[in-house]
Design a protein around this motif. Structure first.
Motif, PDB file in Angstrom:
ATOM      1  N   TYR A 347       0.868  -1.181   0.000  1.00  0.00           N
ATOM      2  CA  TYR A 347       0.000   0.000   0.000  1.00  0.00           C
ATOM      3  C   TYR A 347       0.901   1.226   0.000  1.00  0.00           C
ATOM      4  CZ  TYR A 347      -4.042   2.925   1.199  1.00  0.00           C
ATOM      5  OH  TYR A 347      -5.053   3.865   1.184  1.00  0.00           O
ATOM      6  N   LEU A 348       0.903   1.967  -1.115  1.00  0.00           N
ATOM      7  CA  LEU A 348       1.741   3.159  -1.278  1.00  0.00           C
ATOM      8  C   LEU A 348       0.851   4.383  -1.153  1.00  0.00           C
ATOM      9  CD1 LEU A 348       4.467   4.416  -1.955  1.00  0.00           C
ATOM     10  CD2 LEU A 348       3.982   4.026  -4.378  1.00  0.00           C
ATOM     11  N   ALA A 349       1.017   5.141  -0.067  1.00  0.00           N
ATOM     12  CA  ALA A 349       0.124   6.250   0.271  1.00  0.00           C
ATOM     13  C   ALA A 349       0.839   7.572   0.072  1.00  0.00           C
ATOM     14  CB  ALA A 349      -0.353   6.123   1.717  1.00  0.00           C
ATOM     15  N   PHE A 350       0.258   8.435  -0.760  1.00  0.00           N
ATOM     16  CA  PHE A 350       0.791   9.767  -1.026  1.00  0.00           C
ATOM     17  C   PHE A 350      -0.126  10.812  -0.388  1.00  0.00           C
ATOM     18  CE2 PHE A 350       3.141   7.583  -4.318  1.00  0.00           C
ATOM     19  CZ  PHE A 350       4.346   8.297  -4.385  1.00  0.00           C
ATOM     20  N   GLY A 351       0.429  11.614   0.511  1.00  0.00           N
ATOM     21  CA  GLY A 351      -0.304  12.747   1.060  1.00  0.00           C
ATOM     22  C   GLY A 351      -1.519  12.390   1.873  1.00  0.00           C
ATOM     23  N   ILE A 352      -1.517  11.233   2.552  1.00  0.00           N
ATOM     24  CA  ILE A 352      -2.647  10.807   3.390  1.00  0.00           C
ATOM     25  C   ILE A 352      -2.267  11.006   4.852  1.00  0.00           C
ATOM     26  CG2 ILE A 352      -4.128   8.895   4.074  1.00  0.00           C
ATOM     27  CD1 ILE A 352      -3.810   7.734   1.314  1.00  0.00           C
ATOM     28  N   ALA A 353      -3.047  11.826   5.558  1.00  0.00           N
ATOM     29  CA  ALA A 353      -2.734  12.105   6.960  1.00  0.00           C
ATOM     30  C   ALA A 353      -2.948  10.882   7.841  1.00  0.00           C
ATOM     31  CB  ALA A 353      -3.581  13.281   7.455  1.00  0.00           C
ATOM     32  N   GLY A 354      -3.998  10.106   7.560  1.00  0.00           N
ATOM     33  CA  GLY A 354      -4.248   8.899   8.343  1.00  0.00           C
ATOM     34  C   GLY A 354      -5.376   9.059   9.342  1.00  0.00           C
ATOM     35  N   ALA A 355      -6.560   9.398   8.849  1.00  0.00           N
ATOM     36  CA  ALA A 355      -7.726   9.470   9.733  1.00  0.00           C
ATOM     37  C   ALA A 355      -8.052   8.087  10.281  1.00  0.00           C
ATOM     38  CB  ALA A 355      -8.930  10.027   8.957  1.00  0.00           C
ATOM     39  N   PRO A 356      -8.689   8.006  11.451  1.00  0.00           N
ATOM     40  CA  PRO A 356      -8.983   6.696  12.048  1.00  0.00           C
ATOM     41  C   PRO A 356      -9.749   5.763  11.119  1.00  0.00           C
ATOM     42  CG  PRO A 356      -9.337   8.423  13.661  1.00  0.00           C
ATOM     43  CD  PRO A 356      -9.053   9.112  12.359  1.00  0.00           C
ATOM     44  N   GLN A 357     -10.745   6.276  10.386  1.00  0.00           N
ATOM     45  CA  GLN A 357     -11.523   5.404   9.497  1.00  0.00           C
ATOM     46  C   GLN A 357     -10.670   4.901   8.340  1.00  0.00           C
ATOM     47  OE1 GLN A 357     -12.960   5.855   6.235  1.00  0.00           O
ATOM     48  NE2 GLN A 357     -11.882   7.773   5.790  1.00  0.00           N
ATOM     49  N   HIS A 376       4.663  13.899  11.949  1.00  0.00           N
ATOM     50  CA  HIS A 376       3.842  13.373  13.040  1.00  0.00           C
ATOM     51  C   HIS A 376       2.480  12.887  12.576  1.00  0.00           C
ATOM     52  CE1 HIS A 376       6.874  14.988  15.750  1.00  0.00           C
ATOM     53  NE2 HIS A 376       6.764  16.160  15.132  1.00  0.00           N
ATOM     54  N   ALA A 377       2.280  12.717  11.289  1.00  0.00           N
ATOM     55  CA  ALA A 377       1.000  12.220  10.782  1.00  0.00           C
ATOM     56  C   ALA A 377       0.773  10.783  11.227  1.00  0.00           C
ATOM     57  CB  ALA A 377       0.978  12.311   9.254  1.00  0.00           C
ATOM     58  N   ALA A 378      -0.484  10.426  11.438  1.00  0.00           N
ATOM     59  CA  ALA A 378      -0.816   9.064  11.884  1.00  0.00           C
ATOM     60  C   ALA A 378      -0.408   8.019  10.847  1.00  0.00           C
ATOM     61  CB  ALA A 378      -2.312   8.974  12.181  1.00  0.00           C
ATOM     62  N   MET A 379      -0.489   8.364   9.559  1.00  0.00           N
ATOM     63  CA  MET A 379      -0.089   7.423   8.518  1.00  0.00           C
ATOM     64  C   MET A 379       1.409   7.135   8.572  1.00  0.00           C
ATOM     65  SD  MET A 379      -0.949   5.433   6.068  1.00  0.00           S
ATOM     66  CE  MET A 379      -2.610   5.892   5.587  1.00  0.00           C
ATOM     67  N   ILE A 380       2.208   8.121   8.943  1.00  0.00           N
ATOM     68  CA  ILE A 380       3.652   7.915   9.084  1.00  0.00           C
ATOM     69  C   ILE A 380       3.931   6.922  10.210  1.00  0.00           C
ATOM     70  CG2 ILE A 380       5.828   9.039   9.649  1.00  0.00           C
ATOM     71  CD1 ILE A 380       4.852   9.709   6.885  1.00  0.00           C
ATOM     72  N   LYS A 381       3.178   7.011  11.290  1.00  0.00           N
ATOM     73  CA  LYS A 381       3.355   6.078  12.400  1.00  0.00           C
ATOM     74  C   LYS A 381       2.928   4.660  12.006  1.00  0.00           C
ATOM     75  CE  LYS A 381       2.497   9.754  15.762  1.00  0.00           C
ATOM     76  NZ  LYS A 381       1.633  10.235  16.881  1.00  0.00           N
ATOM     77  N   ALA A 386       8.643   5.232   5.690  1.00  0.00           N
ATOM     78  CA  ALA A 386       8.084   6.580   5.542  1.00  0.00           C
ATOM     79  C   ALA A 386       9.095   7.483   4.841  1.00  0.00           C
ATOM     80  CB  ALA A 386       7.716   7.168   6.907  1.00  0.00           C
ATOM     81  N   ILE A 387       8.588   8.349   3.974  1.00  0.00           N
ATOM     82  CA  ILE A 387       9.394   9.352   3.278  1.00  0.00           C
ATOM     83  C   ILE A 387       8.794  10.712   3.605  1.00  0.00           C
ATOM     84  CG2 ILE A 387      10.210  10.193   1.044  1.00  0.00           C
ATOM     85  CD1 ILE A 387       9.876   7.368  -0.038  1.00  0.00           C
ATOM     86  N   ILE A 388       9.573  11.557   4.258  1.00  0.00           N
ATOM     87  CA  ILE A 388       9.093  12.887   4.627  1.00  0.00           C
ATOM     88  C   ILE A 388       9.450  13.828   3.483  1.00  0.00           C
ATOM     89  CG2 ILE A 388       9.115  14.681   6.384  1.00  0.00           C
ATOM     90  CD1 ILE A 388       8.066  11.929   7.279  1.00  0.00           C
ATOM     91  N   ALA A 389       8.509  14.011   2.569  1.00  0.00           N
ATOM     92  CA  ALA A 389       8.723  14.842   1.387  1.00  0.00           C
ATOM     93  C   ALA A 389       7.375  15.161   0.769  1.00  0.00           C
ATOM     94  CB  ALA A 389       9.629  14.131   0.383  1.00  0.00           C
ATOM     95  N   ASP A 390       7.413  16.097  -0.184  1.00  0.00           N
ATOM     96  CA  ASP A 390       6.201  16.492  -0.893  1.00  0.00           C
ATOM     97  C   ASP A 390       5.872  15.437  -1.949  1.00  0.00           C
ATOM     98  OD1 ASP A 390       4.083  17.759  -2.011  1.00  0.00           O
ATOM     99  OD2 ASP A 390       5.215  19.415  -2.874  1.00  0.00           O
TER     100      ASP A 390
END
Length: 408
Positions: A347-357, A376-381, A386-390
């Motif tokens: 699962y490759l996620a771009f720009g997703i903060a990671g809401a609980p749902q 500190h986004a929930a998806m990063i955790k 994780a890649i911290i970039a745009d």
């Protein structure tokens, strides 16, 4: 008449228990200095926990039954600011003279073991341990750690079968192996290819197949029938196919994985002409069936690059609820508790903060890679990598990399 005044210090002194320890101990009632003092030994919770510890890494495991086989062995790996990490020395289990054999026939589709393949190995291990037997893994040859997967013996099949559709050749080889080694049980994955081969082997051997086992123990196997209205169960037969999520994963014990001589079988004349796997449009695959998903969130603005990256990677495109609400992707592409719950391997996620749902929707995903500007986004955790970039900077770089690998 005035009541006698109590002396708390004197009463406390009469309850002091003689002890060599550093802590003061008191009895519930006053002690008679003339009578012998009987003191129950004090429990040491830390010592009991240490005796029950089976392993400390990667997860702490405790055995409170008092039947722990051996003390845990830890080896320091690296020191950090949080302390020293430790790893457990794996225990090697060798079965020289098994009472019987249990076959685990694996798909190994596209050159890698699936979650269902691993569950078939766990089911074979369960039956073999109950019978003091050994597990024989039958799969196209490849770089797998069969000992960690629970295999006592490994019977390699041609590596090309992991990519080619050769059901008749595979059936002949498995039938020859069953005739040569006479296993008590032969287990297959109830998958598209595994289920087909299982039925072909049953027809060639003239035996009944118990297909789609949903619950398995050493005494009974069970599956639903009649649209779930009734249940079929019997003692474990010789030929079975295992449904997904029917067996829990294996423990940390390592097995010998001794290599056996390949089986030579007379391949029948194919009744079908040359076959090949047809190319499938990844976006035409349902999210609940997709193996690799490329997902976008509110951090994606370059949708042309996102679509081009999906084609370059051969991934099924999906998105978060915000993306689907905005109309960038159709509603059936939404991942999450209010959309589709997925179980892809990647699962490759771009720009997703990671809401609980959304995190609920990817609970069954094997590996998650997240690209986000927020550390500190929930998806990063949640991510394994994780890649911290745009996202707009990473997508073109991945497209260039795929083009270089394709044309290089």
């Amino acid at each position: 008449m005035t009541a006698r005044r109590r002396d708390p210090r004197a009463e406390r002194a009469t309850r002091v228990v003689p002890s060599d320890g550093p802590r003061l101990r008191l009895a519930l009632t006053a002690l008679d200095s003339a009578a012998p003092v009987s003191v129950r030994p004090r429990r040491d919770p830390r010592a009991r926990r240490a005796d029950a510890t089976v392993q400390t890494a990667p997860r702490l495991r405790l055995d409170w039954t008092g039947k722990t086989l051996a003390a845990p062995v830890t080896v320091p790996l690296a020191a950090s600011g949080r302390g020293v990490r430790a790893a457990v020395e794996p225990v090697l289990r060798v079965i020289d003279a098994p009472a019987c054999l249990v076959f685990a026939v694996l798909d190994r589709a596209d050159g890698a073991l699936s979650a269902l393949d691993r569950q078939v190995m766990a089911a074979a291990r369960l039956l073999a341990d109950a019978l003091d037997g050994a597990v024989v893994a039958l799969a196209p040859d490849g770089p797998e750690d069969w000992g960690a997967l629970g295999a006592d013996r490994v019977l390699p099949l041609p590596a090309a079968w992991s990519h080619e559709h050769a059901p008749e050749s595979r059936t002949a080889a498995i039938h020859a192996a069953i005739a040569r080694l006479s296993p008590v049980h032969a287990l297959f994955p109830e998958s598209q290819d595994g289920g087909d081969v299982a039925r072909r082997v049953a027809a060639m051997a003239g035996e009944r197949l118990f297909a789609g086992v949903e619950s398995l123990s050493a005494q009974r196997v069970t599956r639903r029938a009649g649209g779930g209205a009734r249940e079929l169960s019997c003692a474990p037969p010789r030929l079975m196919s295992i449904a997904a999520d029917a067996v829990a994963p294996l423990g940390p014990v390592r097995h010998e994985a001794r290599l056996l001589d390949p089986v030579t079988a007379e391949v029948p004349t194919p009744t079908l002409g040359p076959t090949r796997r047809l190319a499938v449009d990844p976006d035409g695959v349902g999210l609940n069936e997709a193996d690799f998903i490329l997902s976008a969130g509110n951090g994606v603005t370059d949708w042309a690059a996102f679509a081009e990256l999906g084609r370059a990677l051969g991934a099924t495109r999906a998105g978060s609820r915000v993306v689907c609400d905005a109309g960038h992707l159709p509603r059936d592409r939404q991942v999450g508790a209010s959309g589709t719950v997925v179980s892809a391997r990647g699962y490759l996620a771009f720009g997703i903060a990671g809401a609980p749902q959304h995190l609920q929707g990817i609970g069954g995903v094997g590996h998650v890679i997240a690209i986000n500007t927020d550390l500190h986004a929930a998806m990063i955790k949640r991510a394994d990598l994780a890649i911290i970039a745009d996202a707009q900077a990473v997508m073109p770089a991945l497209i260039r990399l795929m083009r270089e690998r394709t044309h290089g």
